[in-house]
Design a protein around this motif. Structure first.
Motif, PDB file in Angstrom:
ATOM      1  N   PHE A  44       0.601  -1.447   0.301  1.00 13.15           N
ATOM      2  CA  PHE A  44      -0.075   0.223  -0.190  1.00 13.15           C
ATOM      3  C   PHE A  44       1.057   1.300   0.120  1.00 13.15           C
ATOM      4  O   PHE A  44       0.391   2.050   0.308  1.00 13.15           O
ATOM      5  CB  PHE A  44      -0.664   0.317   0.879  1.00 13.15           C
ATOM      6  N   SER A  45       2.579   1.016  -0.332  1.00 13.98           N
ATOM      7  CA  SER A  45       2.687   2.372  -0.473  1.00 13.98           C
ATOM      8  C   SER A  45       2.588   3.563  -1.079  1.00 13.98           C
ATOM      9  O   SER A  45       2.207   3.012  -2.147  1.00 13.98           O
ATOM     10  CB  SER A  45       4.531   1.577  -0.434  1.00 13.98           C
ATOM     11  N   VAL A  46       3.320   5.189   0.181  1.00 10.46           N
ATOM     12  CA  VAL A  46       1.985   6.037  -1.746  1.00 10.46           C
ATOM     13  C   VAL A  46       3.260   5.841  -3.136  1.00 10.46           C
ATOM     14  O   VAL A  46       2.468   6.472  -3.996  1.00 10.46           O
ATOM     15  CB  VAL A  46       2.255   6.997  -0.614  1.00 10.46           C
ATOM     16  N   ASP A  47       4.567   5.289  -3.004  1.00  7.18           N
ATOM     17  CA  ASP A  47       5.563   5.830  -4.068  1.00  7.18           C
ATOM     18  C   ASP A  47       5.148   4.324  -5.256  1.00  7.18           C
ATOM     19  O   ASP A  47       5.773   4.245  -5.621  1.00  7.18           O
ATOM     20  CB  ASP A  47       6.691   5.860  -3.950  1.00  7.18           C
ATOM     21  N   ARG A  48       4.339   3.276  -4.635  1.00 10.30           N
ATOM     22  CA  ARG A  48       4.114   2.307  -5.909  1.00 10.30           C
ATOM     23  C   ARG A  48       4.004   2.431  -6.962  1.00 10.30           C
ATOM     24  O   ARG A  48       4.125   2.101  -7.820  1.00 10.30           O
ATOM     25  CB  ARG A  48       3.183   1.273  -4.846  1.00 10.30           C
ATOM     26  N   PHE A  49       3.618   3.958  -7.062  1.00  5.51           N
ATOM     27  CA  PHE A  49       2.797   4.874  -8.399  1.00  5.51           C
ATOM     28  C   PHE A  49       4.327   5.828  -9.163  1.00  5.51           C
ATOM     29  O   PHE A  49       4.220   6.079 -10.291  1.00  5.51           O
ATOM     30  CB  PHE A  49       2.181   5.135  -8.601  1.00  5.51           C
ATOM     31  N   SER A  50       5.325   5.972  -8.429  1.00  4.96           N
ATOM     32  CA  SER A  50       6.184   6.820  -9.080  1.00  4.96           C
ATOM     33  C   SER A  50       7.022   5.839 -10.166  1.00  4.96           C
ATOM     34  O   SER A  50       7.049   4.985  -9.950  1.00  4.96           O
ATOM     35  CB  SER A  50       6.914   7.077  -8.003  1.00  4.96           C
ATOM     36  N   HIS A  51       7.306   6.694 -10.986  1.00  9.65           N
ATOM     37  CA  HIS A  51       8.562   5.881 -11.829  1.00  9.65           C
ATOM     38  C   HIS A  51       9.746   4.859 -11.334  1.00  9.65           C
ATOM     39  O   HIS A  51      10.377   4.323 -11.725  1.00  9.65           O
ATOM     40  CB  HIS A  51       9.037   7.043 -13.290  1.00  9.65           C
ATOM     41  N   ASN A  52      10.225   6.065 -10.914  1.00  6.76           N
ATOM     42  CA  ASN A  52      11.789   5.295  -9.812  1.00  6.76           C
ATOM     43  C   ASN A  52      11.549   4.227  -8.838  1.00  6.76           C
ATOM     44  O   ASN A  52      12.266   3.662  -9.237  1.00  6.76           O
ATOM     45  CB  ASN A  52      11.603   5.912  -9.049  1.00  6.76           C
TER      46      ASN A  52
END
Ligand SMILES: Cc1cc2nc3c(=O)[nH]c(=O)nc-3n(C[C@H](O)[C@H](O)[C@H](O)COP(=O)(O)OP(=O)(O)OC[C@H]3O[C@@H](n4cnc5c(N)ncnc54)[C@H](O)[C@@H]3O)c2cc1C
Length: 374
Positions: free
Chosen positions: A363-371
């Motif tokens: 559920f981490s918030v950065d799962r959608f970030s490109h990195n």
């Protein structure tokens, strides 16, 4: 430790309670009234069956807390573990249910498969054309009107400040933590928990965290009261969303129903989700497949609520990836009511101890970030 909880729905109120129980000094800020967001509109389903497998540990944690809610909060929040039956009308859906049941068993969820004969013996009047059903005996329902005020009141008794009708003007990060300026004054704390529901992505965006979230409103309805006969919550296994209905009867006799109708898009300003009467006939046709007797009953009210749906239908929970001291728990994508107490407990554990025994990585918030390669 001081914590500001932003957003007084189920996630915010439960977090405030469990944080206060762990000794944190809590200020809960809600721009409207406590519990008046998606939570009050909820159908009230406390369902684990069909949940994403990665959510089952959190769902089990939450179910245990629902079971303790009356004692813990000093109030009956109408949690009733009456069981959850899901009817099946075609072979494809039967195969789906069996595959899910097999995958969920090692995760601690046991679904019973029941035959048409057992359905009519144990649950008369339900799904006469069903070819099978699954039954989850420990699931059930709760009252969406009662649970948030109960958590907020219990948090207040433990010393939390509950600030309602406080429009947030600015959120600043300072060397000491966070400063939240509202119409009712400014509040400071070293930690900030974002539980702003469908509005949560806006808060995250202020800290450079982009979450693909859309605000939508599922449509609900309720009938006139009838003699109380239907104990379990009733749903369906189907690949056809036009038939994806569900219903339950409350102890006062009314039948609450939802599903099958398309969720309409909601404008976050002002965030009012309206039910569409034109969708009711098709919705009732789907409900009647589960409970034919509903055709003879009057519908007395319809409603909707503004819920945040994340692109992958999983919530955002955990630490911010950009800002120390910031935490998120929002975007529960239409299934947060069951999870609420567990979310509050898990977030309080994470914030006060730095770790959480329930896995939250998916559920981490950065799962959608490109990195992140997502
Ligand atoms: C019609 C409907 C039926 C549903 N049925 C079910 C069900 O049967 N089972 C199930 O498990 N789930 C169900 N859900 C989903 C469930 O209700 C939600 O996932 C859950 O209630 C979300 O809780 P929350 O606290 O995150 O959000 P909310 O209850 O929306 O609370 C968020 C709060 O944040 C406040 N806020 C927003 N921005 C700010 C700000 N800047 N400052 C201060 N406050 C702010 C809002 O006013 C709101 O009160 C349903 C949802 C809807 C809409």
């Amino acid at each position: 430790m001081d914590v500001i909880v932003l957003g007084g729905g189920l996630m915010g109120a439960a977090s405030a309670y469990f944080l206060a129980r762990r000794g944190a000094r809590v200020t809960l800020i809600e721009r409207k009234r406590i519990g008046s967001g998606a939570t009050v509109a909820s159908f009230g389903n406390i369902r684990r069956s069909g949940r994403y497998l990665s959510q089952l540990p959190l769902a089990h944690r939450s179910l245990r807390l629902w079971g303790e809610a009356e004692k813990m909060l000093g109030r009956d929040v109408e949690f009733r573990a009456t069981g959850h039956i899901r009817l099946i009308f075609d072979e494809g859906s039967l195969a789906d249910m069996r595959a899910y049941a097999e995958a969920a068993r090692p995760c601690g969820l046991d679904l019973e498969e029941i035959s048409p004969r057992e359905i009519s013996a144990r649950f008369p009047g339900l799904g006469p054309d069903a070819i099978a059903a699954s039954f989850s005996p420990r699931d059930g329902s709760g009252n969406p009107r009662l649970i948030v005020p109960a958590f907020a009141e219990a948090a207040r008794k433990l010393g939390a400040d509950i600030i309602e009708e406080a429009d947030v003007e600015t959120i600043k990060h300072t060397s000491a933590g966070f400063l939240v300026a509202t119409a009712k004054g400014a509040f400071a704390a070293e930690c900030l928990l974002n539980t702003a529901g469908a509005w949560g992505a806006r808060i995250a965006a202020q800290f450079g965290e982009e979450v693909p979230l859309s605000a939508r409103g599922p449509q609900m309805g309720v009938t006139e009261p009838l003699p109380y006969r239907i104990l379990p919550v009733i749903g369906i296994w189907t690949r056809d969303k036009d038939y994806g209905a569900y219903l339950r009867q409350v102890e006062r006799g009314n039948i609450v129903f939802g599903g099958a109708a398309e969720r309409v898009s909601v404008d976050l300003d002002p965030g009012h989700a309206a039910a569409d009467p034109m969708r009711l006939p098709a919705q009732l046709r789907a409900v009647a497949r589960l409970l034919p007797a509903i055709a003879r009953v009057a519908v007395i009210r319809t409603w909707s609520g503004c819920e945040g749906y994340v692109r992958d239908m999983l919530p955002v929970m955990g630490r911010s990836a950009t800002m120390p001291g910031l935490f998120h728990a929002f975007g529960f994508s239409g299934h947060g009511f069951q999870l609420g107490p567990g979310v509050g407990d898990a977030m309080a554990e994470l914030i006060t101890t730095g770790g959480c025994e329930t896995p939250l990585d998916d559920f981490s918030v950065d799962r959608f970030s490109h990195n992140n390669g997502a």
